[in-house]
Motif scaffolding. Structure first.
Motif, mmCIF file in Angstrom:
data_model
loop_
_atom_site.group_PDB
_atom_site.id
_atom_site.type_symbol
_atom_site.label_atom_id
_atom_site.label_comp_id
_atom_site.label_asym_id
_atom_site.label_seq_id
_atom_site.Cartn_x
_atom_site.Cartn_y
_atom_site.Cartn_z
ATOM 1 N N ILE A 168 0.843 -1.204 0.000
ATOM 2 C CA ILE A 168 0.000 0.000 0.000
ATOM 3 C C ILE A 168 0.876 1.251 0.000
ATOM 4 C CG2 ILE A 168 -1.703 1.317 1.327
ATOM 5 C CD1 ILE A 168 -2.803 -1.361 2.359
ATOM 6 N N ARG A 169 1.911 1.232 0.833
ATOM 7 C CA ARG A 169 2.800 2.397 0.959
ATOM 8 C C ARG A 169 3.523 2.689 -0.358
ATOM 9 N NH1 ARG A 169 5.202 0.531 4.921
ATOM 10 N NH2 ARG A 169 3.852 1.385 6.540
ATOM 11 N N GLU A 170 3.884 1.598 -1.076
ATOM 12 C CA GLU A 170 4.646 1.751 -2.320
ATOM 13 C C GLU A 170 3.765 1.869 -3.554
ATOM 14 O OE1 GLU A 170 7.187 -1.638 -2.337
ATOM 15 O OE2 GLU A 170 8.193 -1.088 -0.462
ATOM 16 N N GLY A 171 2.439 1.790 -3.365
ATOM 17 C CA GLY A 171 1.519 1.918 -4.491
ATOM 18 C C GLY A 171 1.438 0.691 -5.370
ATOM 19 N N LYS A 172 1.832 -0.476 -4.856
ATOM 20 C CA LYS A 172 1.800 -1.714 -5.649
ATOM 21 C C LYS A 172 0.554 -2.537 -5.296
ATOM 22 C CE LYS A 172 6.867 -1.852 -5.931
ATOM 23 N NZ LYS A 172 8.097 -2.623 -5.585
ATOM 24 N N ILE A 173 -0.594 -1.914 -5.464
ATOM 25 C CA ILE A 173 -1.858 -2.528 -5.057
ATOM 26 C C ILE A 173 -2.139 -3.799 -5.873
ATOM 27 C CG2 ILE A 173 -4.311 -2.093 -4.637
ATOM 28 C CD1 ILE A 173 -2.318 -0.286 -3.096
ATOM 29 N N TYR A 174 -1.683 -3.829 -7.118
ATOM 30 C CA TYR A 174 -1.947 -4.964 -8.011
ATOM 31 C C TYR A 174 -1.346 -6.265 -7.480
ATOM 32 C CZ TYR A 174 2.847 -3.997 -9.546
ATOM 33 O OH TYR A 174 4.200 -3.785 -9.569
ATOM 34 N N GLN A 175 -0.417 -6.173 -6.525
ATOM 35 C CA GLN A 175 0.210 -7.380 -5.978
ATOM 36 C C GLN A 175 -0.553 -7.948 -4.767
ATOM 37 O OE1 GLN A 175 4.422 -7.013 -5.214
ATOM 38 N NE2 GLN A 175 4.840 -6.018 -7.177
ATOM 39 N N ILE A 176 -1.583 -7.238 -4.309
ATOM 40 C CA ILE A 176 -2.321 -7.693 -3.117
ATOM 41 C C ILE A 176 -2.949 -9.079 -3.307
ATOM 42 C CG2 ILE A 176 -4.423 -7.233 -1.758
ATOM 43 C CD1 ILE A 176 -3.595 -4.342 -1.588
ATOM 44 N N PRO A 177 -3.569 -9.391 -4.477
ATOM 45 C CA PRO A 177 -4.125 -10.750 -4.636
ATOM 46 C C PRO A 177 -3.093 -11.851 -4.415
ATOM 47 C CG PRO A 177 -4.987 -9.309 -6.344
ATOM 48 C CD PRO A 177 -3.926 -8.522 -5.629
ATOM 49 N N SER A 178 -1.845 -11.620 -4.815
ATOM 50 C CA SER A 178 -0.792 -12.624 -4.601
ATOM 51 C C SER A 178 -0.522 -12.817 -3.120
ATOM 52 C CB SER A 178 0.495 -12.200 -5.316
ATOM 53 O OG SER A 178 0.287 -12.107 -6.713
ATOM 54 N N ILE A 179 -0.560 -11.735 -2.346
ATOM 55 C CA ILE A 179 -0.353 -11.830 -0.894
ATOM 56 C C ILE A 179 -1.511 -12.591 -0.243
ATOM 57 C CG2 ILE A 179 -0.128 -10.520 1.244
ATOM 58 C CD1 ILE A 179 2.317 -10.279 -0.471
ATOM 59 N N ILE A 180 -2.732 -12.331 -0.720
ATOM 60 C CA ILE A 180 -3.890 -13.074 -0.184
ATOM 61 C C ILE A 180 -3.728 -14.561 -0.480
ATOM 62 C CG2 ILE A 180 -6.401 -13.373 -0.297
ATOM 63 C CD1 ILE A 180 -6.646 -10.435 -1.061
ATOM 64 N N GLN A 181 -3.274 -14.882 -1.691
ATOM 65 C CA GLN A 181 -3.092 -16.277 -2.092
ATOM 66 C C GLN A 181 -2.092 -16.992 -1.188
ATOM 67 O OE1 GLN A 181 -4.745 -17.756 -4.904
ATOM 68 N NE2 GLN A 181 -3.985 -19.629 -3.971
ATOM 69 N N THR A 182 -0.989 -16.307 -0.876
ATOM 70 C CA THR A 182 0.051 -16.935 -0.046
ATOM 71 C C THR A 182 -0.246 -16.813 1.446
ATOM 72 O OG1 THR A 182 1.336 -14.867 -0.101
ATOM 73 C CG2 THR A 182 1.823 -16.535 -1.787
ATOM 74 N N GLY A 183 -1.286 -16.028 1.799
ATOM 75 C CA GLY A 183 -1.606 -15.835 3.215
ATOM 76 C C GLY A 183 -2.768 -16.662 3.705
ATOM 77 N N LYS A 184 -3.042 -17.771 3.034
ATOM 78 C CA LYS A 184 -4.171 -18.620 3.440
ATOM 79 C C LYS A 184 -4.030 -19.121 4.872
ATOM 80 C CE LYS A 184 -5.413 -20.282 -1.194
ATOM 81 N NZ LYS A 184 -5.520 -21.462 -2.083
ATOM 82 N N GLY A 185 -2.783 -19.392 5.274
ATOM 83 C CA GLY A 185 -2.547 -19.887 6.633
ATOM 84 C C GLY A 185 -2.920 -18.877 7.699
ATOM 85 N N GLN A 186 -2.944 -17.595 7.335
ATOM 86 C CA GLN A 186 -3.307 -16.538 8.284
ATOM 87 C C GLN A 186 -4.811 -16.249 8.269
ATOM 88 O OE1 GLN A 186 -0.779 -13.019 7.735
ATOM 89 N NE2 GLN A 186 0.747 -14.314 6.719
#
Length: 479
Positions: free
Chosen positions: A410-428
């Motif tokens: 969010i700070r760096e303006g790379k919002i398009y990468q958020i879905p990838s973080i959600i994908q890898t954050g299933k354990g959380q």
């Protein structure tokens, strides 16, 4: 002989027997309601009584608590029995269809109880049929939204322009009548005691006066009944930050927010202020003190009420709709100053929610807002409603939990990468919308075609279906 037969034998034309959880069986007639026997019935007792007189093919639906309608003949007369279920609460309505068994006419809309506004009869029919919305348009028959589909009430006559005014004006508060005359639309809540609350929107179109009423059950739907995950419920134990529930209009945002507030009300000892337009679910005091303020009634605007809330010693502030730049700005600042803020936006995914907030601000402020949002945003629940295979609807929820990785994006303006973080954050506890939809399909709660229509990333969802050998029949769905 069914145990209900003695009660049914007393039924006359234009009367109804009402069976409701934790209430005595009642007879409804033009003169009002009266108890038939002095015994409160449990949900299990109502289901057992109706199962006794139901045809074999309907008994399984009753036992599983599914909404159903069937006919029962007694003494040469045919009766229509409607069964509805909302969580732990069930109800049954028994009305005489006609004087001759075998004829399958639909029961006409019930007459309003004496002394009630005439429109209440439509509200009672709407609730009886399990509809979420009632639509009234001048020179048209009433329509309801049932399991997501628009259905005309064919047994009700067309409502003329003059009749529409007579229906709507008696239930409109005076300030809403004045607002409607000035702007040609207005919103307000309406309640029928013991039945339900309704969110009303009155408008004018090319046919004349019209209205849409959304049913808000009096009984609050709990987080447990909604099946909210532990990760989502953990957001209720935050001391500060911004939590957003998003989705298109009619996606169940208010119901989810209500469940979260109720969960806090039962598990924490705090002061909660809600700012709504209009007030929908009413929260009784449990562990928390809850002050509910209605825009245009108790306060001028969302932004005014939000600014005033900071002087009212709140722990949690709920903003019913973050609809303008000023409200969004104050909400973020409130979350930064040590308060937990819940709000809603009309966005479809977690990533688009972050984009929408940042894009509201002028370009010279966006870097500052990204920094503030990176530290204050704690979670986004983006949901959509799907038709259930057995009737009714169920929410598919995309869940974003803001960790250090998301904050950096969010700070760096790379919002398009958020879905990838959600994908890898299933354990959380993070969940992509496609995964939530796919889970509903695998559990046979939602048809593949319905889930595909609701999906934003349709190519990705098709791949998920292919991985399990699930085929789509979109032509059949369209038909």
């Amino acid at each position: 002989m069914g145990q209900l037969d003695k009660l049914i034998e007393k039924l006359q034309q234009d009367e109804e027997i009402l069976l409701e959880t934790s209430k005595e069986p009642q007879m409804k007639s033009a003169s009002g309601l009266r108890a038939m026997i002095k015994q409160q019935l449990s949900s299990q007792q109502i289901i057992a009584l109706l199962t006794e007189i139901a045809p074999a093919e309907k008994r399984d639906e009753l036992q599983k608590g599914r909404e159903t309608v069937f006919e029962y003949s007694l003494g040469g007369r045919t009766h229509t029995i409607s069964f509805t279920s909302r969580g732990d609460l069930v109800s049954g309505v028994i009305a005489m269809t006609n004087g001759h068994p075998g004829k399958t006419e639909k029961p006409a809309a019930a007459s309003p109880v004496a002394g009630e506004p005439e429109i209440n009869a439509l509200f009672r029919k709407m609730v009886q049929m399990g509809a979420s919305d009632l639509h009234l348009t001048s020179n048209h028959k009433p329509m309801i939204r049932e399991s997501g589909d628009m259905v005309e009430l064919g047994d009700h006559p067309v409502i003329s322009r003059d009749q529409m005014k007579s229906l709507l004006k008696p239930i409109m508060p005076n300030h809403n009548i004045a607002q409607f005359e000035a702007t040609h639309d207005t919103d307000f809540p309406y309640e029928i005691s013991g039945l339900a609350r309704f969110r009303a929107n009155i408008f004018r179109d090319r046919f004349g006066m019209g209205a849409v009423f959304r049913q808000i059950p009096i009984e609050i739907v709990t987080a447990e009944k909604l099946g909210l995950s532990k990760a989502v419920l953990d957001l209720c134990f935050l001391s500060k930050g911004l939590v957003l529930v998003t989705g298109p209009t009619g996606s169940g945002k208010s119901t989810t927010l209500c469940a979260l507030v109720d969960f806090i009300n039962r598990n924490r000892k705090l002061h909660i202020i809600t700012i709504e337009d209009p007030i929908e679910f009413v929260h009784p005091k449990k562990q928390c003190l809850i002050n509910q303020r209605e825009v245009h009634v108790h306060t001028k605007s969302f932004s005014n009420a939000l600014r005033a809330a900071l002087r009212e010693d709140p722990d949690i502030v709920l903003v019913g709709e973050m609809r303008d730049l000023e409200t969004i700005s104050i909400a973020i600042e409130t979350a930064e100053t040590g308060h937990l803020v819940f709000g809603t936006l009309h966005t479809t995914t977690a990533a688009s929610t972050v984009d929408r907030i940042i894009d509201q601000f002028a370009s010279d402020r966006q870097a500052q807002i990204r920094t503030m949002l990176a530290s204050s945003l704690k979670g986004v629940i983006a949901q959509t409603l799907c038709k259930k295979t057995g009737g009714g609807r169920v929410a598919a929820m995309e869940t974003l939990l803001v960790n250090s990785a998301v904050s950096n994006l969010i700070r760096e303006g790379k919002i398009y990468q958020i879905p990838s973080i959600i994908q890898t954050g299933k354990g959380q506890g993070m969940v992509l919308l496609n995964d939530a939809l796919f889970k509903l399909v695998v559990e046979n709660k939602v048809a593949p075609e319905e889930a595909y229509i609701k999906s934003i990333d349709k190519v990705g969802f098709q791949s998920l279906l292919n991985s399990r050998g699930i085929k789509l029949n979109l032509m059949g769905s369209a038909e």
